[in-house]
Design an enzyme around this catalytic site. Structure first.
Site, PDB file in Angstrom:
ATOM      1  N   SER A  27       0.828  -1.200   0.000  1.00 53.83           N
ATOM      2  CA  SER A  27       0.000   0.000   0.000  1.00 53.83           C
ATOM      3  C   SER A  27       0.869   1.259   0.000  1.00 53.83           C
ATOM      4  CB  SER A  27      -0.945  -0.046   1.205  1.00 53.83           C
ATOM      5  OG  SER A  27      -1.929   0.962   1.125  1.00 53.83           O
ATOM      6  N   ASP A  57      -9.950  -3.884  -5.061  1.00 56.32           N
ATOM      7  CA  ASP A  57      -9.391  -2.962  -4.072  1.00 56.32           C
ATOM      8  C   ASP A  57     -10.174  -1.648  -4.078  1.00 56.32           C
ATOM      9  OD1 ASP A  57      -7.795  -1.328  -2.431  1.00 56.32           O
ATOM     10  OD2 ASP A  57      -5.961  -2.352  -3.060  1.00 56.32           O
ATOM     11  N   HIS A  69       0.698  -9.125 -11.407  1.00 55.09           N
ATOM     12  CA  HIS A  69      -0.340 -10.096 -11.084  1.00 55.09           C
ATOM     13  C   HIS A  69      -1.519  -9.359 -10.460  1.00 55.09           C
ATOM     14  CE1 HIS A  69       2.043 -13.829 -11.678  1.00 55.09           C
ATOM     15  NE2 HIS A  69       3.061 -13.093 -11.246  1.00 55.09           N
TER      16      HIS A  69
END
Length: 339
Positions: free
Chosen positions: A177, A234, A259
């Protein structure tokens, strides 16, 4: 002990032995105090050891390559701590057994508490300020905070070189993140003369900040491959960030392994992602000299006037002295692991 002593004094049948009882109880008290002090000392040492660098070499008798020392610096996300990622030293060799042949130092530095705008200005562990939420490709950047965190990473890299003898070319820089945003910034804005490219970079559910100042050198692009993993669902660091970042870095010549997974903003619970990460780390750190197609003259990497102008903001900020009052100094970088 005191109660037993008073009872013995009131009982006249023990008067002749009271002095012996006092001596015995006093000796027991002293022994207990010494044990307590010793236990506290051991506990203190254990607490201290939790803030040191972690060395993992599970197969010391194996025939490891001569250059078997390496390091992985991994930065946690906003509001988190190093604890959530400190098990990488166990997880990665489980999925990539060849890593057990290496002497790897895992470094998990904690972020300082900083004011976060989207959190109402309240302080929380973070590498820089966040102005927009969720974070899409149009999110604003905290250039100064990013630059200071990049500078802190550089301090850690220098310590690994000086204290552990680990060259930056054997260091993988990664993060989750917000930590991933710092990692990718530090890895691909490494353009000063004599700055050795990192072995690789890992971005887990992160994003590419300071896009307008990014100009990756040819040497860095060829020497530092990138692994980028992201959740398609997300809702914090939007999936569009991976699409944009991967396309941007790929267009600049970076060898990108990307990925995506049908998950949200998570990584440590997604074992497929951890396995993919382990395979990338193995491919980078376990490569032999024969795998390198060409050698790079790192000393020739001079910042041109055009590059200097394009990266003026980042390099100006990185040249600032570290704010020692905030505890960002190299010696206070607090390598952390719970293993």
């Amino acid at each position: 002990c005191i109660c037993a002593l008073f009872i013995a004094e009131r009982d006249t049948t023990y008067n002749t032995n009271i002095n012996m009882i006092r001596v015995a109880l006093f000796a027991a008290f002293i022994q207990g105090a010494l044990f307590t002090n010793a236990f506290s000392s051991v506990t203190s040492r254990n607490r201290k050891s939790s803030s040191t660098k972690l060395h993992v070499n599970t197969n010391k008798e194996s025939k490891a390559p001569p250059n078997n020392k390496a390091a992985i610096i991994f930065l946690h996300g906003l509001g988190d701590s190093p604890d959530g990622w400190s098990k990488l030293g166990e997880w990665l060799p489980n999925y990539a057994p060849n890593l057990a042949n290496l002497d790897i130092t895992y470094v998990f530095p904690p972020a300082h508490n900083v004011a976060i705008t989207v959190n109402g200005g309240e302080k929380m562990p973070g590498w820089f300020d966040v102005f927009d939420w969720p974070i899409g490709i149009d999110a604003r950047d905290d250039a100064k905070g990013l630059a200071m965190s990049v500078k802190r990473v550089e301090e850690i890299v220098n310590e690994l070189k000086e204290e552990e003898g680990i060259d930056p070319s054997r260091v993988i820089l990664g993060g989750f993140s917000q930590g991933g945003a710092v990692a990718v910034t530090a890895a691909y804005n490494r353009r000063r003369k004599g700055a050795t490219p990192f072995a690789g970079c890992i971005v887990m559910s992160g994003w590419l900040p300071l896009k307008e100042y990014l100009d990756v050198s040819e040497e860095i692009a060829k020497a530092t491959p990138l692994f980028w993993a992201h959740g398609q669902q997300d809702d914090k660091i939007l999936y569009e960030q991976q699409v944009f970042g991967v396309d941007k870095l790929d267009s600049l010549g970076v060898d990108v392994t990307a990925h995506s997974y049908p998950v949200g903003h998570e990584s440590t619970s997604n074992w497929e992602e951890i396995q993919d990460m382990a395979e990338f780390v193995e491919s980078v750190l376990c490569r032999t000299e024969d795998d390198d197609d060409q050698k790079y003259d790192y000393d020739s990497m001079v910042l041109s006037p055009e590059d200097a102008e394009k990266n003026a903001l980042l390099y100006y900020l990185c040249s600032l002295p570290i704010d020692e009052s905030a505890g960002v100094g190299a010696k206070n970088a607090a390598y952390t692991s719970t293993l």
